[in-house]
Design a protein around this motif. Structure first.
Motif, short mmCIF file in Angstrom:
data_model
loop_
_atom_site.label_atom_id
_atom_site.label_comp_id
_atom_site.label_asym_id
_atom_site.label_seq_id
_atom_site.Cartn_x
_atom_site.Cartn_y
_atom_site.Cartn_z
N VAL A 1 6.22 11.45 -1.58
CA VAL A 1 6.38 12.71 -0.87
C VAL A 1 5.91 13.83 -1.78
O VAL A 1 6.46 14.04 -2.87
N LEU A 2 4.91 14.57 -1.35
CA LEU A 2 4.31 15.64 -2.14
C LEU A 2 4.87 16.98 -1.68
O LEU A 2 4.65 17.41 -0.54
N GLY A 3 5.62 17.63 -2.58
CA GLY A 3 6.26 18.90 -2.25
C GLY A 3 5.29 20.05 -2.35
O GLY A 3 4.77 20.33 -3.43
N LEU A 4 5.06 20.75 -1.24
CA LEU A 4 4.09 21.84 -1.20
C LEU A 4 4.79 23.18 -1.41
O LEU A 4 5.68 23.54 -0.62
N PRO A 5 4.43 23.93 -2.43
CA PRO A 5 5.04 25.26 -2.61
C PRO A 5 4.46 26.25 -1.61
O PRO A 5 3.30 26.15 -1.20
N SER A 6 5.29 27.19 -1.20
CA SER A 6 4.81 28.27 -0.33
C SER A 6 4.43 29.47 -1.21
O SER A 6 4.93 29.60 -2.34
N ARG B 1 0.84 -1.19 0.00
CA ARG B 1 0.00 0.00 0.00
C ARG B 1 0.88 1.24 0.00
O ARG B 1 1.78 1.36 0.82
N PRO B 2 0.64 2.18 -0.90
CA PRO B 2 1.47 3.39 -0.90
C PRO B 2 1.23 4.24 0.34
O PRO B 2 0.10 4.31 0.86
N SER B 3 2.28 4.87 0.83
CA SER B 3 2.15 5.83 1.92
C SER B 3 2.44 7.23 1.36
O SER B 3 3.30 7.39 0.50
N PHE B 4 1.71 8.20 1.87
CA PHE B 4 1.81 9.57 1.37
C PHE B 4 2.30 10.50 2.46
O PHE B 4 1.91 10.38 3.63
N GLY B 5 3.14 11.44 2.05
CA GLY B 5 3.62 12.45 2.97
C GLY B 5 3.72 13.79 2.27
O GLY B 5 3.49 13.90 1.06
N ILE B 6 4.08 14.82 3.02
CA ILE B 6 4.25 16.16 2.49
C ILE B 6 5.66 16.64 2.78
O ILE B 6 6.31 16.18 3.72
N MET B 7 6.14 17.57 1.95
CA MET B 7 7.41 18.23 2.20
C MET B 7 7.20 19.72 2.16
O MET B 7 6.64 20.26 1.21
N THR B 8 7.60 20.40 3.23
CA THR B 8 7.50 21.85 3.32
C THR B 8 8.92 22.41 3.37
O THR B 8 9.59 22.33 4.40
N ALA B 9 9.38 22.94 2.26
CA ALA B 9 10.72 23.52 2.22
C ALA B 9 10.75 24.76 3.11
O ALA B 9 10.00 25.71 2.87
N PRO B 10 11.60 24.80 4.13
CA PRO B 10 11.57 25.90 5.09
C PRO B 10 12.33 27.14 4.59
O PRO B 10 13.27 27.62 5.22
N GLN B 11 11.90 27.66 3.44
CA GLN B 11 12.46 28.88 2.89
C GLN B 11 11.33 29.80 2.47
O GLN B 11 10.26 29.35 2.06
N GLN B 12 11.56 31.09 2.61
CA GLN B 12 10.56 32.11 2.25
C GLN B 12 9.27 31.94 3.04
O GLN B 12 8.18 32.29 2.58
#
Length: 292
Positions: free
Chosen positions: A267-272, A6-17
């Motif tokens: 891992v889903l990269g979230l833009p700020s 089963r796939p697992s999902f996560g998020i990535m929040t780049a801590p810039q800006q």
């Protein structure tokens, strides 16, 4: 970390800006949503996007704060630059974070060199850090992984005299909460790095983009595993996919391609800037919508 079909999902929040409380808001929301299983930061000392003089938080310090503010998410740095911190110090930092979060750390590490990215390259000179060639960087990564695992598991001080890492009386106490140690995720796509992955990693992460290249790199990792007698299936395949809030369709398509290619750690990269309710939006638009 157990392997699963089963796939697992996560998020990535780049801590810039962004500000600390922007990241904290997203992680707290994600921590309340079971479909989001893991969350990540990156490891850069200066911005690599947007205003080059804007804010960028140190990854492990921020991760420790977020570890104390969450209860369920597995968490980590995608990925730690092996160039920024001596490996014995990094082992101590990671053990501390694993203790703070009660055993939820996934230890992400990589070579840390991005010679083709001028905004990433400048942070080494700005912080007085050496920037060695690729062969040195990969060799150092392999020795660091060896030393870090030993520090987490061995109960007596030891000496280590490698080509790149030299330690006398090395010891880590307290140990990480997880036994025998936190899962090790190595990020990268080069052939030399994949050889280190085959020897040391529990998970392998690659940035998404050209799915055909991703598949080729995964097959190469299979080959390197076979050469050393390791089951390739023992390494979970992880991929980072960028998210567009305006056009979620391409991200959904990329998720499907990655899963079809055998990648079970997404891992889903979230833009700020992060919209209000972004973790719920990710869940509804990108994760659960696949099953509807």
């Amino acid at each position: 970390m157990p392997h699963s079909l089963r796939p697992s999902f996560g998020i990535m929040t780049a801590p810039q800006q962004v500000a600390y409380h922007d990241v904290l808001r997203v992680w707290r929301e994600a921590d309340s949503i079971p479909e989001i299983e893991h969350a990540w930061l990156f490891d850069h000392l200066m911005p690599i996007g947007g205003d080059p003089d804007g804010p960028a938080y140190e990854g492990w310090t921020l991760l420790a704060a977020l570890a104390a503010q969450t209860r369920r998410l597995r968490l980590g740095v995608l990925v730690t630059s092996n160039r920024f911190r001596p490996p014995a110090m990094l082992a101590k930092i990671a053990a501390t974070v694993d203790d703070i979060c009660g055993g939820r750390l996934v230890f992400g590490i990589g070579v840390g060199s991005r010679p083709g990215h001028p905004l990433a390259r400048r942070e080494y000179e700005a912080h007085g850090l050496p920037f060695h060639d690729a062969a040195h960087a990969v060799g150092s990564l392999a020795e660091s992984c060896t030393v870090i695992r030993r520090l987490w598991t061995e109960t007596e001080p030891f000496d280590f005299h490698g080509t790149h890492v030299r330690l006398t009386g090395a010891f880590c106490n307290p140990k990480p909460v997880q036994r025998p140690h936190p899962p090790i995720l190595i990020g990268g796509r080069s052939s030399p790095t994949l050889r280190v992955v085959a020897e040391h990693a529990d998970l392998w992460n690659i940035p998404g983009g050209d799915i055909d290249d991703v598949v080729r790199r995964s097959a190469l990792l299979d080959r390197y595993c076979a050469e050393i007698g390791r089951d390739p299936a023992s390494i979970t395949r992880s991929i980072h996919l960028p998210v567009s809030y305006d056009r979620p369709g391409p991200t959904r398509d990329a998720i499907g391609e990655a899963i079809d290619a055998g990648f079970r750690h997404i891992v889903l990269g979230l833009p700020s800037p992060y919209p209000a309710g972004v973790a719920r939006w990710v869940t509804d638009e990108l994760i659960t919508s696949r099953n509807n």
